[in-house]
Design a protein around this motif. Sequence first.
Motif, short mmCIF file in Angstrom:
data_model
loop_
_atom_site.label_atom_id
_atom_site.label_comp_id
_atom_site.label_asym_id
_atom_site.label_seq_id
_atom_site.Cartn_x
_atom_site.Cartn_y
_atom_site.Cartn_z
N TYR A 103 44.68 18.83 4.53
CA TYR A 103 43.99 17.40 4.10
C TYR A 103 44.41 17.04 2.50
N PRO A 104 45.60 16.29 2.58
CA PRO A 104 46.25 15.75 1.38
C PRO A 104 45.31 15.12 0.50
N LEU A 105 45.41 15.35 -0.96
CA LEU A 105 44.64 14.99 -1.88
C LEU A 105 44.14 13.62 -1.92
N ASP A 106 44.95 12.51 -1.27
CA ASP A 106 44.58 11.12 -1.22
C ASP A 106 43.92 10.65 -2.75
N LEU A 107 44.77 10.80 -3.76
CA LEU A 107 44.34 10.42 -5.00
C LEU A 107 43.90 8.87 -5.12
N THR A 108 42.72 8.83 -6.07
CA THR A 108 42.12 7.47 -6.11
C THR A 108 42.16 6.98 -7.52
N GLU A 109 42.14 5.67 -7.92
CA GLU A 109 42.00 5.09 -9.41
C GLU A 109 41.32 6.08 -10.19
N ILE A 110 40.21 6.52 -10.03
CA ILE A 110 39.45 7.26 -10.86
C ILE A 110 40.29 8.60 -11.12
N PRO A 131 53.78 11.80 -1.81
CA PRO A 131 53.61 10.24 -1.80
C PRO A 131 53.05 9.73 -3.01
N TYR A 132 52.42 10.40 -4.02
CA TYR A 132 51.85 9.97 -5.25
C TYR A 132 52.80 10.09 -6.46
N LEU A 133 53.75 10.31 -6.43
CA LEU A 133 54.68 10.66 -7.42
C LEU A 133 55.26 9.42 -8.36
N GLU A 134 55.42 8.33 -7.51
CA GLU A 134 55.82 7.17 -8.22
C GLU A 134 54.66 6.57 -8.92
N ARG A 135 53.51 6.61 -8.52
CA ARG A 135 52.39 6.29 -9.38
C ARG A 135 51.88 7.08 -10.27
N LEU A 136 52.11 8.52 -10.16
CA LEU A 136 52.00 9.62 -11.10
C LEU A 136 53.12 9.07 -12.34
#
Length: 296
Positions: A103-110, A131-136
Amino acid sequence: MIKVLGLGDNVVDKYMHIRTMYPGGNALNIAATAQIMGEQAAYLGMFGDDDAGMHVYDTIRKMGIDTLHCRFKKGENGYAEVKLVDGDRTFIGSNQGGVSKEYPLDLTEIDYAYIAQYDLCHTSIFSYTEPYLERLSQMTTFLSMDFSNRYDDEYLKANCPYIDCAAISCGNASKEKVEEEIKKIVSYGCRHIVIATRGSKGAVVYVDGKIYEQSPCLIKAVDTMAAGDSFIASFLIHYLAGMKDVREFPADSGKNGITTISEYKDLCVRSSLYQAAIFASQQCQKDGSFGYGKKF
C-alpha cells in the motif's frame, strides 16, 4: 532546534537467535535519532495491524515522535530477520516491507503541507516514495535519501535530481572507489551532500565540491544495527543546525579568525562529522537500532 521527519519505511528487526524484535527501518531510524538527540521528530509511514506493527507504533509514540499523518492497514508490518556475529548484525531474510510495499503512501496536499514544516525530510530506497520525490523537492527545505547498497545507475539517474543529500553504504570499499561513486551521484544531480559510510573504515562525505574523510570512533560494539543511520542523522542535524542562521561578514571585516561563510562551513562540516562519529559509536552500545526489544 532542527525539525526532522522520517518518511517511508519502518520495520521490526527480528533477532532470530533470541526471539526478540526491535523497531527499525531507515526512515524511522532517522526520526528516532533526532528524538534521542533532543530535536523535534516526526514519522510518516505505513503500519501493519499485527503485533510487530503495534510494537513499533507504540514505541515511537512513547518516545514522543509525532505520528499524526501515519497510515494503518490490515496485514503484516515490514520485518527483517537478523542474526548477530560478534556484535555485527547480518540480515538473513525479510518480507520486503510488508504493507508498506503493498500500500504506497499516496501523499495528499495535506501531507505535503505537513512535511513542509520540517527542516529535514529523510526517505530511503526501501520506502517506495520515488513517485513523490519531485513534489517533495519543491515542498521541503532539505530532502535526503538513503540508497543503501541496493541502487544501480538508472535508479540514481531517476532520483538524484530531486534530493539535497544522498547516503550510500560502501562496505569495505577503498576511498578511491567511494569517491568514484560520489562523483557519479553528483553528476546525476544530487544537489548538496553525499554521505558514504564504510563501517569500521569510517565515512567519506562530499559537501558542495569538497571531500571529507571521518574515521570511526571504534569501540567494542554490542550491536552495529543502524550505526550508519545514526551517523547520517547526527551529521545532518548538526550540520543543518550550524548552517541555519549563517550570515556573511561585512566586506571590511578584516582577516582575523573565521570571516567567510566558506571558512565557517568547513569548520561546521568537520565538527558535525566528529560529533556524528561519537554518536554512532554510542548507539552501538544499544540492542537493535535504538533499543525497545520485545519477545516474539
